[in-house]
Design an enzyme around this catalytic site. Structure first.
Site, mmCIF file in Angstrom:
data_model
loop_
_atom_site.group_PDB
_atom_site.id
_atom_site.type_symbol
_atom_site.label_atom_id
_atom_site.label_comp_id
_atom_site.label_asym_id
_atom_site.label_seq_id
_atom_site.Cartn_x
_atom_site.Cartn_y
_atom_site.Cartn_z
ATOM 1 N N LYS A 297 0.936 -1.122 0.090
ATOM 2 C CA LYS A 297 0.028 0.117 -0.118
ATOM 3 C C LYS A 297 0.886 1.127 0.026
ATOM 4 O O LYS A 297 2.149 1.140 0.335
ATOM 5 C CB LYS A 297 -0.962 -0.049 1.248
ATOM 6 C CG LYS A 297 -0.309 0.049 2.708
ATOM 7 C CD LYS A 297 -1.070 0.368 3.641
ATOM 8 C CE LYS A 297 -0.542 0.323 5.021
ATOM 9 N NZ LYS A 297 -1.049 0.243 6.181
ATOM 10 N N TYR B 289 13.994 32.078 1.620
ATOM 11 C CA TYR B 289 12.817 33.034 2.170
ATOM 12 C C TYR B 289 13.041 33.284 3.472
ATOM 13 O O TYR B 289 13.486 32.533 4.338
ATOM 14 C CB TYR B 289 11.701 31.992 1.929
ATOM 15 C CG TYR B 289 11.071 31.845 0.491
ATOM 16 C CD1 TYR B 289 10.688 32.919 -0.424
ATOM 17 C CD2 TYR B 289 11.201 30.592 -0.163
ATOM 18 C CE1 TYR B 289 10.373 32.920 -1.613
ATOM 19 C CE2 TYR B 289 10.734 30.497 -1.411
ATOM 20 C CZ TYR B 289 10.400 31.386 -2.235
ATOM 21 O OH TYR B 289 9.875 31.495 -3.497
#
Length: 396
Positions: free
Chosen positions: A42, A288
């Site tokens: 999965k 940033y």
């Protein structure tokens, strides 16, 4: 120099067949010859790639696959060998039940409505549905509650020509942590009581299965007929506690040395390359905002991998990568498409040099576990977030 078969991508993943072989060998030693191993694929095989891992598992004689959804089952069915079994543990829409029945894909049933829908569709198709009845023992997520047992038993017994009662199963609520010990023990006892109840009412499943990776290690009594193993197969421990439990259970040799530091081998290596180099004067900020200010004159490099590519933003000013055999720090905010690293102490770094996000160069390693410790995320979360479109190459 870092090379890739896909020169247009910013990073590449390699998958080690020998690591899988070692991990399968380790798990089979834990569970013994009589217990079947189901490989959980999965979450895109925990970020490794369903299509690639199915074939690798089959080469290692693992021919039972557990997935979460019908879509994952479909992907596995596109590449698997005919004799390999696929089992859906979670989402399957009513319309997809017909596809599953026709393709002999097994699936969980955890409520009466799904059981009724399965019976109706099996009747119309004229083919038996192969079901695993998931029962509630304390996880309180999915699972048939005890008050619905009589109805389920009635429906299954009345429709045995349309159903194969393949499995009776449950899932444990945190077997990776000792803090859940009493809760897990209660679940184990309750499962055995419920299994006995079904058998007394004339319903005996072909297999009983409850164990995940953590339970395989910490609760050997849960091995039963089959185990559903995910994270261990990819070379990672469900938790540090699970690893410590394994070490203590295996003791020490006559010389007082540990028998094995870690019997598992990491399957995945994730690489990129240096995009650009820059000299950064003391006092300047990086990227940033103002989260990182250069304490001295520095040399920095950019790497074209950011949070859009699976490298978590929470690793800003915390993460590590390897360049030229040396572990270096991620500085500043991890951007959507790139990250910045401090290469001031690394030697002879050049543009296009290999950068390891997960893996090793020589004796230096970067593991997903160390990422988890830095970012407060689980192995599972970090791995499954690696994008599917990153090229994956299988190596020995």
């Amino acid at each position: 120099m870092y090379k890739t078969k896909d020169p247009f991508n910013t990073s590449q993943i390699t998958l080690s067949k020998s690591a899988v072989r070692q991990n399968v060998k380790f798990i089979k030693k834990q569970i013994g010859e009589k217990v079947r191993l189901s490989a959980v694929v999965k979450g895109n095989a925990y970020g490794h790639g369903i299509e690639q891992m199915v074939k690798i598992f089959e080469k290692n004689e693992v021919n039972h696959l557990s997935v979460f959804s019908a879509h994952e089952a479909w992907r596995a069915c596109q590449v698997k060998e005919e004799e390999t079994t696929v089992m859906i543990m979670g989402w399957i829409h009513d319309e997809q039940i017909s596809w599953a029945i026709e393709n002999q894909v097994q699936f969980y049933v955890f409520d009466i409505d799904r059981l009724k829908e399965t019976i109706n569709r099996a009747k119309k198709i004229g083919q038996k549905a192969i079901i695993h009845l998931e029962i509630e023992t304390g996880m309180n997520r999915t699972g048939l509650e005890e008050k619905f047992f009589p109805k389920a038993i009635e429906l299954i017994k009345k429709n045995q020509e349309h159903l194969i009662f393949e499995g009776l199963c449950t899932h444990y609520a945190g077997a990776e942590s000792i803090s859940n010990y009493l809760r897990i023990k209660d679940q184990i006892n309750l499962f055995h009581q419920y299994a006995e109840h079904f058998e007394k009412n004339g319903l005996t499943p072909n297999v009983k299965h409850t164990a995940c990776s953590a339970a395989v290690i910490a609760y050997p009594e849960t091995h039963m007929d089959m185990v559903r193993v995910g994270i261990l197969l990819y070379g990672f421990w469900p938790s540090r506690e699970t690893f410590i439990h394994h070490k203590k259970s295996n003791g020490y040799d006559g010389n007082g040395k540990e028998r094995s530091r870690d019997p598992l081998k990491r399957v995945i290596t994730w690489k990129s390359r240096v995009m650009a180099l820059k000299n950064l004067p003391m006092g300047e900020f990086v990227g940033y905002g103002t989260s990182y200010q250069a304490p001295k004159n520095m040399k920095i490099a950019t790497v074209p991998v950011g949070y859009a590519y699976g490298f978590s933003r929470s690793l800003s000013n915390q993460g590590r990568v390897i360049v030229n055999g040396q572990r270096v720090a991620v500085i500043g905010i991890v951007n959507m498409n790139l990250l910045i690293i401090n290469i001031s102490e690394a030697k002879n770094v050049k543009r296009d040099d290999e950068v390891i996000m997960i893996g090793s160069q020589g004796k230096v390693k970067i593991t997903v576990a160390s990422f988890g410790e830095m970012s407060n995320q689980l192995n599972y979360e970090l791995l499954s977030r690696i994008p599917m479109d990153i090229p994956r190459e299988v190596v020995d």
